[in-house]
Design an enzyme around this catalytic site. Sequence first.
Site, PDB file in Angstrom:
ATOM      1  N   GLY A 291       8.353   5.734   9.548  1.00  0.00           N
ATOM      2  CA  GLY A 291       7.713   5.050   8.749  1.00  0.00           C
ATOM      3  C   GLY A 291       8.847   4.551   7.481  1.00  0.00           C
ATOM      4  N   ALA A 292      10.011   4.213   7.886  1.00  0.00           N
ATOM      5  CA  ALA A 292      11.296   3.797   6.908  1.00  0.00           C
ATOM      6  C   ALA A 292      11.172   2.602   6.219  1.00  0.00           C
ATOM      7  CB  ALA A 292      12.673   3.950   8.194  1.00  0.00           C
ATOM      8  N   ASN A 293      10.169   1.753   6.592  1.00  0.00           N
ATOM      9  CA  ASN A 293      10.030   0.509   6.153  1.00  0.00           C
ATOM     10  C   ASN A 293       9.340   0.376   4.824  1.00  0.00           C
ATOM     11  OD1 ASN A 293       7.928   0.747   8.059  1.00  0.00           O
ATOM     12  ND2 ASN A 293       6.973  -0.824   6.918  1.00  0.00           N
TER      13      ASN A 293
ATOM     14  N   GLY B 183       7.717   2.835   1.046  1.00  0.00           N
ATOM     15  CA  GLY B 183       7.339   4.138   0.339  1.00  0.00           C
ATOM     16  C   GLY B 183       8.620   5.225   0.321  1.00  0.00           C
TER      17      GLY B 183
ATOM     18  N   GLY C  85       9.536   6.783   2.836  1.00  0.00           N
ATOM     19  CA  GLY C  85      10.508   6.781   4.042  1.00  0.00           C
ATOM     20  C   GLY C  85      11.642   5.886   3.882  1.00  0.00           C
TER      21      GLY C  85
ATOM     22  N   SER D 216       1.517  17.157   3.080  1.00  0.00           N
ATOM     23  CA  SER D 216       0.799  16.625   1.568  1.00  0.00           C
ATOM     24  C   SER D 216       0.451  17.917   1.039  1.00  0.00           C
ATOM     25  CB  SER D 216      -0.481  15.728   1.696  1.00  0.00           C
ATOM     26  OG  SER D 216      -1.249  15.341   0.851  1.00  0.00           O
TER      27      SER D 216
ATOM     28  N   TYR E  69      -7.630  13.958   7.291  1.00  0.00           N
ATOM     29  CA  TYR E  69      -6.162  13.550   6.733  1.00  0.00           C
ATOM     30  C   TYR E  69      -5.665  15.062   6.354  1.00  0.00           C
ATOM     31  CZ  TYR E  69      -2.269  12.205   3.744  1.00  0.00           C
ATOM     32  OH  TYR E  69      -1.243  11.996   2.864  1.00  0.00           O
TER      33      TYR E  69
HETATM   34  N1  LIG Z   1       1.876   8.547  -1.548  1.00  0.00           N
HETATM   35  C1  LIG Z   1       1.473   9.703  -1.663  1.00  0.00           C
HETATM   36  O1  LIG Z   1       1.095   9.998  -2.760  1.00  0.00           O
HETATM   37  C2  LIG Z   1       1.747  10.954  -0.779  1.00  0.00           C
HETATM   38  C3  LIG Z   1       1.269  12.089  -1.069  1.00  0.00           C
HETATM   39  C4  LIG Z   1       1.528  13.348  -0.215  1.00  0.00           C
HETATM   40  C5  LIG Z   1       1.874  12.835   1.191  1.00  0.00           C
HETATM   41  N2  LIG Z   1       2.253  11.499   1.382  1.00  0.00           N
HETATM   42  C6  LIG Z   1       2.742  11.444   2.675  1.00  0.00           C
HETATM   43  O2  LIG Z   1       4.148  10.801   2.719  1.00  0.00           O
HETATM   44  C7  LIG Z   1       4.256  10.027   3.775  1.00  0.00           C
HETATM   45  C8  LIG Z   1       4.814   8.739   3.372  1.00  0.00           C
HETATM   46  O3  LIG Z   1       4.034   7.705   3.014  1.00  0.00           O
HETATM   47  P1  LIG Z   1       3.921   6.848   1.846  1.00  0.00           P
HETATM   48  O4  LIG Z   1       3.313   7.302   0.569  1.00  0.00           O
HETATM   49  O5  LIG Z   1       5.470   6.492   1.695  1.00  0.00           O
HETATM   50  O6  LIG Z   1       3.183   5.596   2.087  1.00  0.00           O
HETATM   51  P2  LIG Z   1       3.465   4.213   2.735  1.00  0.00           P
HETATM   52  O7  LIG Z   1       4.230   3.416   1.693  1.00  0.00           O
HETATM   53  O8  LIG Z   1       1.891   3.705   3.073  1.00  0.00           O
HETATM   54  O9  LIG Z   1       4.351   4.552   4.128  1.00  0.00           O
HETATM   55  C9  LIG Z   1       3.816   5.030   5.329  1.00  0.00           C
HETATM   56  C10 LIG Z   1       4.488   4.491   6.355  1.00  0.00           C
HETATM   57  O10 LIG Z   1       3.860   5.039   7.606  1.00  0.00           O
HETATM   58  C11 LIG Z   1       4.176   4.211   8.448  1.00  0.00           C
HETATM   59  N3  LIG Z   1       3.105   4.101   9.570  1.00  0.00           N
HETATM   60  C12 LIG Z   1       1.547   4.160   9.522  1.00  0.00           C
HETATM   61  N4  LIG Z   1       1.157   4.102  10.724  1.00  0.00           N
HETATM   62  C13 LIG Z   1       2.058   4.033  11.628  1.00  0.00           C
HETATM   63  C14 LIG Z   1       2.090   3.919  13.151  1.00  0.00           C
HETATM   64  N5  LIG Z   1       0.818   4.146  13.801  1.00  0.00           N
HETATM   65  N6  LIG Z   1       3.332   4.282  13.644  1.00  0.00           N
HETATM   66  C15 LIG Z   1       4.501   4.165  12.722  1.00  0.00           C
HETATM   67  N7  LIG Z   1       4.471   4.260  11.547  1.00  0.00           N
HETATM   68  C16 LIG Z   1       3.219   4.145  10.965  1.00  0.00           C
HETATM   69  C17 LIG Z   1       3.868   2.825   7.813  1.00  0.00           C
HETATM   70  O11 LIG Z   1       3.936   1.707   8.554  1.00  0.00           O
HETATM   71  P3  LIG Z   1       3.372  -0.044   8.249  1.00  0.00           P
HETATM   72  O12 LIG Z   1       4.207  -0.298   6.876  1.00  0.00           O
HETATM   73  O13 LIG Z   1       3.425  -0.640   9.362  1.00  0.00           O
HETATM   74  O14 LIG Z   1       1.913   0.476   7.804  1.00  0.00           O
HETATM   75  C18 LIG Z   1       4.783   3.164   6.556  1.00  0.00           C
HETATM   76  O15 LIG Z   1       5.979   2.670   7.014  1.00  0.00           O
HETATM   77  C19 LIG Z   1       2.937  10.002   4.738  1.00  0.00           C
HETATM   78  O16 LIG Z   1       3.194  11.128   5.627  1.00  0.00           O
HETATM   79  C20 LIG Z   1       1.986  10.520   3.612  1.00  0.00           C
HETATM   80  O17 LIG Z   1       0.906  11.083   4.474  1.00  0.00           O
HETATM   81  C21 LIG Z   1       2.140  10.608   0.661  1.00  0.00           C
END
Ligand SMILES: NC(=O)c1ccc[n+]([C@@H]2O[C@H](COP(=O)([O-])OP(=O)(O)OC[C@H]3O[C@@H](n4cnc5c(N)ncnc54)[C@H](OP(=O)(O)O)[C@@H]3O)[C@@H](O)[C@H]2O)c1
Length: 328
Positions: free
Chosen positions: A27-29, A31, A33, A156, A187
């Site tokens: 998910g490096a593209n 947020g 990552g 999380s 989740y």
């Molecule tokens: N945001 C928060 O406040 C928060 C809080 C607690 C934990 N987290 C955790 O932090 C991590 C990063 O999330 P983020 O906040 O950076 O959200 P994000 O910006 O939505 O990034 C999520 C990443 O996961 C990828 N992904 C989703 N489904 C996938 C699949 N089937 N195969 C491969 N990649 C997939 C997305 O790809 P696409 O761009 O193609 O969708 C995107 O690159 C997650 O595990 C999330 O649960 C986030």
Amino acid sequence: MSRKNVRWCDDATLSKDINGKVYIVTGANSGVGLETTRQLVKQGGHVVMACRRVEAGEEEARSFAGLKGSFEVMKMDLAHLQSVRDFVDAFLKRHDRLDGLMCNAGLVVMGNSARYTQDGLEETIAVSFFGHFLLTELLLDVIKKSAPSRIGMVSSVVHAGSPANRPQVHLDDLNYKNRKYNAFAAYAEAKVASVLYAMELGERLKGSGVTAASIHPGWARSNFGGNGLLMKAMRVLTFPLRPFLTDSNEESAQTSLHVLLSDDAPNHSGAYFSQSSVLYRDKNCRDGGWPMDSPNPNAKDMETAKKLMAISSEIVGLEQPRTESGES
Ligand SMILES: NC(=O)c1ccc[n+]([C@@H]2O[C@H](COP(=O)([O-])OP(=O)(O)OC[C@H]3O[C@@H](n4cnc5c(N)ncnc54)[C@H](OP(=O)(O)O)[C@@H]3O)[C@@H](O)[C@H]2O)c1
């Protein structure tokens, strides 16, 4: 503007030269990552950006121009077990070392009904946990060969629940076949699984030079949750308070970077590391900790963790996880 008590990696960690080291970030593209990747490339590392949308990864990676390290974008859809296997085959053809694996990608399938992948798995847990479980197990040999090396599982705060309601993994129905689907519960359950997995890896890999950790990144201003109605409404409602409650993606990457790069993280293999977070229902947890004790007893039970590994191995089509002595 930044929240007052955000945890930042120290200068020594963020200036370490990691030239020659190879990392995978899922998910490096987007947020957290993306910012984890940016810092690793800045410090001279080579990062394999494992993305389900390669073009999105390539687009974002343009902003790495001029940084010391290097990167490549490779396709991996964590919702499809064959895609994970294909990714590992392709990675091993190109690389013979892996210094750090950050299992970062995640999603929550909103709504009242479960969505199933073509492997028959409920999609929230498929992406957040089963895909990463298969990925990690398939890469363990190269990770061990590269020791000292590190594994991070992004979980999380949600895994912690509240004193009145601590989420747990339902070992008899991990894929919501016989229960009513609830997006937040699914989740939370997937994120409990990630904490248990890191803990189990910590024990299984003792003495190998490989360490593992689970992570709460903070409340990131990322693309998490997409642009569905509920998420849009939440963004609008919280807008005035966002600077006081939420974190930039760079801030949210700090805990993952601490796990991958700091001198201290390997001293706490198997532990949970958390950014400070207003989202903890247990007030005493809000300062976070590197590491910190999860308030959820269901995320600390080794017997449950081992059963989860055995069931998950069957679900993803692996033999039972091997011990250090090679026994299954
Ligand atoms: N945001 C928060 O406040 C928060 C809080 C607690 C934990 N987290 C955790 O932090 C991590 C990063 O999330 P983020 O906040 O950076 O959200 P994000 O910006 O939505 O990034 C999520 C990443 O996961 C990828 N992904 C989703 N489904 C996938 C699949 N089937 N195969 C491969 N990649 C997939 C997305 O790809 P696409 O761009 O193609 O969708 C995107 O690159 C997650 O595990 C999330 O649960 C986030």
